[in-house]
Design a protein around this motif. Structure first.
Motif, mmCIF file in Angstrom:
data_model
loop_
_atom_site.group_PDB
_atom_site.id
_atom_site.type_symbol
_atom_site.label_atom_id
_atom_site.label_comp_id
_atom_site.label_asym_id
_atom_site.label_seq_id
_atom_site.Cartn_x
_atom_site.Cartn_y
_atom_site.Cartn_z
ATOM 1 N N UNK A 1 0.829 -1.218 0.000
ATOM 2 C CA UNK A 1 0.000 0.000 0.000
ATOM 3 C C UNK A 1 0.861 1.265 0.000
ATOM 4 N N UNK A 2 0.409 2.256 -0.724
ATOM 5 C CA UNK A 2 1.163 3.503 -0.828
ATOM 6 C C UNK A 2 1.334 4.191 0.516
ATOM 7 N N UNK A 3 0.287 4.183 1.339
ATOM 8 C CA UNK A 3 0.280 5.027 2.531
ATOM 9 C C UNK A 3 1.242 4.587 3.614
ATOM 10 N N UNK A 4 1.706 3.326 3.569
ATOM 11 C CA UNK A 4 2.572 2.847 4.649
ATOM 12 C C UNK A 4 3.988 2.540 4.186
ATOM 13 N N UNK A 5 4.326 2.922 2.960
ATOM 14 C CA UNK A 5 5.680 2.719 2.460
ATOM 15 C C UNK A 5 6.340 4.068 2.196
ATOM 16 N N UNK A 6 7.648 4.116 2.375
ATOM 17 C CA UNK A 6 8.358 5.362 2.118
ATOM 18 C C UNK A 6 8.228 5.790 0.666
ATOM 19 N N UNK A 7 8.401 4.829 -0.257
ATOM 20 C CA UNK A 7 8.286 5.173 -1.672
ATOM 21 C C UNK A 7 6.882 5.654 -2.002
ATOM 22 N N UNK A 8 5.876 4.999 -1.425
ATOM 23 C CA UNK A 8 4.497 5.402 -1.680
ATOM 24 C C UNK A 8 4.214 6.806 -1.202
ATOM 25 N N UNK B 1 -7.446 12.137 -0.923
ATOM 26 C CA UNK B 1 -8.730 11.799 -0.303
ATOM 27 C C UNK B 1 -9.480 10.750 -1.116
ATOM 28 N N UNK B 2 -9.390 10.828 -2.425
ATOM 29 C CA UNK B 2 -10.053 9.838 -3.278
ATOM 30 C C UNK B 2 -9.446 8.458 -3.080
ATOM 31 N N UNK B 3 -8.124 8.392 -2.925
ATOM 32 C CA UNK B 3 -7.485 7.108 -2.658
ATOM 33 C C UNK B 3 -7.983 6.520 -1.349
ATOM 34 N N UNK B 4 -8.032 7.366 -0.304
ATOM 35 C CA UNK B 4 -8.480 6.892 1.005
ATOM 36 C C UNK B 4 -9.935 6.438 0.941
ATOM 37 N N UNK B 5 -10.772 7.181 0.233
ATOM 38 C CA UNK B 5 -12.184 6.838 0.125
ATOM 39 C C UNK B 5 -12.383 5.518 -0.603
ATOM 40 N N UNK B 6 -11.557 5.280 -1.626
ATOM 41 C CA UNK B 6 -11.739 4.085 -2.453
ATOM 42 C C UNK B 6 -11.070 2.844 -1.867
ATOM 43 N N UNK C 1 -4.123 12.378 9.417
ATOM 44 C CA UNK C 1 -2.733 12.054 9.754
ATOM 45 C C UNK C 1 -1.890 11.866 8.491
ATOM 46 N N UNK C 2 -2.483 11.274 7.456
ATOM 47 C CA UNK C 2 -1.753 11.073 6.208
ATOM 48 C C UNK C 2 -1.422 12.415 5.550
ATOM 49 N N UNK C 3 -2.376 13.333 5.545
ATOM 50 C CA UNK C 3 -2.125 14.649 4.957
ATOM 51 C C UNK C 3 -1.031 15.400 5.707
ATOM 52 N N UNK C 4 -1.022 15.271 7.041
ATOM 53 C CA UNK C 4 0.042 15.912 7.832
ATOM 54 C C UNK C 4 1.394 15.291 7.484
ATOM 55 N N UNK C 5 1.420 13.983 7.325
ATOM 56 C CA UNK C 5 2.666 13.296 6.979
ATOM 57 C C UNK C 5 3.162 13.735 5.605
ATOM 58 N N UNK C 6 2.265 13.855 4.642
ATOM 59 C CA UNK C 6 2.662 14.247 3.292
ATOM 60 C C UNK C 6 3.163 15.690 3.259
#
Length: 260
Positions: A138-145, A158-163, A179-184
């Motif tokens: 998954x993109x959200x939990x990998x450094x490359x993602x 947001x669309x990725x998270x929703x889907x 939390x993901x948006x803050x990380x990005x």
């Protein structure tokens, strides 16, 4: 449109060098006067070269309404892009990076929801990562993602998270959009991303995005290790190395140089 830089002193240029200078300027600026300024050549020379390029269908248009890439150039660019072998381009840089940092190096490509491993080069250490070429994470939990997603706007994230959701893989996995948006935001500021046990317990990495010929971040490169060897955030000591290697691959793919 970017401001036209003053041309550097070109000295004695060959005919082919003049043609390439005009072609490069035409791809950046449609107006004749801007092409002249960007190429650093005399108006008569630019006019003559443009005539040749238009006749050969490499450039289309004319001075009054502006110039643009012609069908011959577009066809040539398409053939060049289709012949690119990503692994062949990236492999020497990956090999050099492993020799420098003695950590496992991954290179992956982003899909709609995953980072798929394309290259894995192991360090000289007795342990090995569990990752396998061809598998996706998954993109959200990998450094490359996260390095890729940092180039997206908030709506796309947001669309990725929703889907697809944000599935938890370890206790440290990010599982909320906020939390993901803050990380990005942190990734964009730093210029690199980390995975500190978010995808797999006991593993850490520092990553940077790889840009394609359009400048879009489509791939990622990571320097990975185990937390026992690189505890806390110490893997970040290799951040500059990751960024440098990713930028080298990007330039070989035709990406524009970064604006400093």
């Amino acid at each position: 449109m970017s401001e036209i830089a003053a041309p550097e002193s070109k000295g004695a240029m060959s005919a082919s060098e003049k043609t390439m200078a005009v072609l490069a300027a035409t791809l950046e600026y449609p107006r004749f006067t801007d092409i002249v300024a960007a190429s650093g050549l005399a108006k008569a020379t630019v006019h003559r070269i443009l005539g040749t390029l238009v006749a050969g269908n490499y450039i289309a248009g004319e001075g009054e309404n502006g110039y643009r890439p012609g069908p011959a150039l577009i066809s040539l660019a398409g053939r060049a892009l289709s012949s690119l072998d990503f692994e062949k381009i990236a492999r020497p840089i990956v090999d050099q990076l492993v020799a420098e940092v003695d950590c496992t190096i991954h290179v992956g490509v982003a899909t709609d929801s995953e980072m798929v491993y394309l290259i894995r080069k192991d360090a000289s250490k007795p342990y090995q990562m569990k990752s396998r070429v061809g598998t996706g994470m998954p993109l959200h939990c990998t450094g490359m993602g996260k390095a890729v997603m940092a180039s997206w706007d908030k709506t796309r994230v947001a669309q990725l998270v929703d889907h697809y959701g944000l599935p938890r893989r370890t206790p440290d996995t990010i599982t909320t959009l906020a939390a993901l948006l803050r990380e990005l935001d942190k990734v964009r500021t730093a210029g690199y991303a980390t995975d500190l046990g978010e995808n797999e317990l006991g593993t850490v990495c520092v990553s940077a995005g790889i840009r394609d010929h359009t400048g879009a971040v489509t791939h990622g490169l990571s320097i990975s290790s185990i937390a026992l060897e690189h505890p806390g955030r110490s893997i970040e000591q290799f951040a500059d190395k990751a960024i440098e290697a990713a930028d080298q691959i990007s330039l070989l793919l035709g990406a524009p140089a970064k604006n400093n």
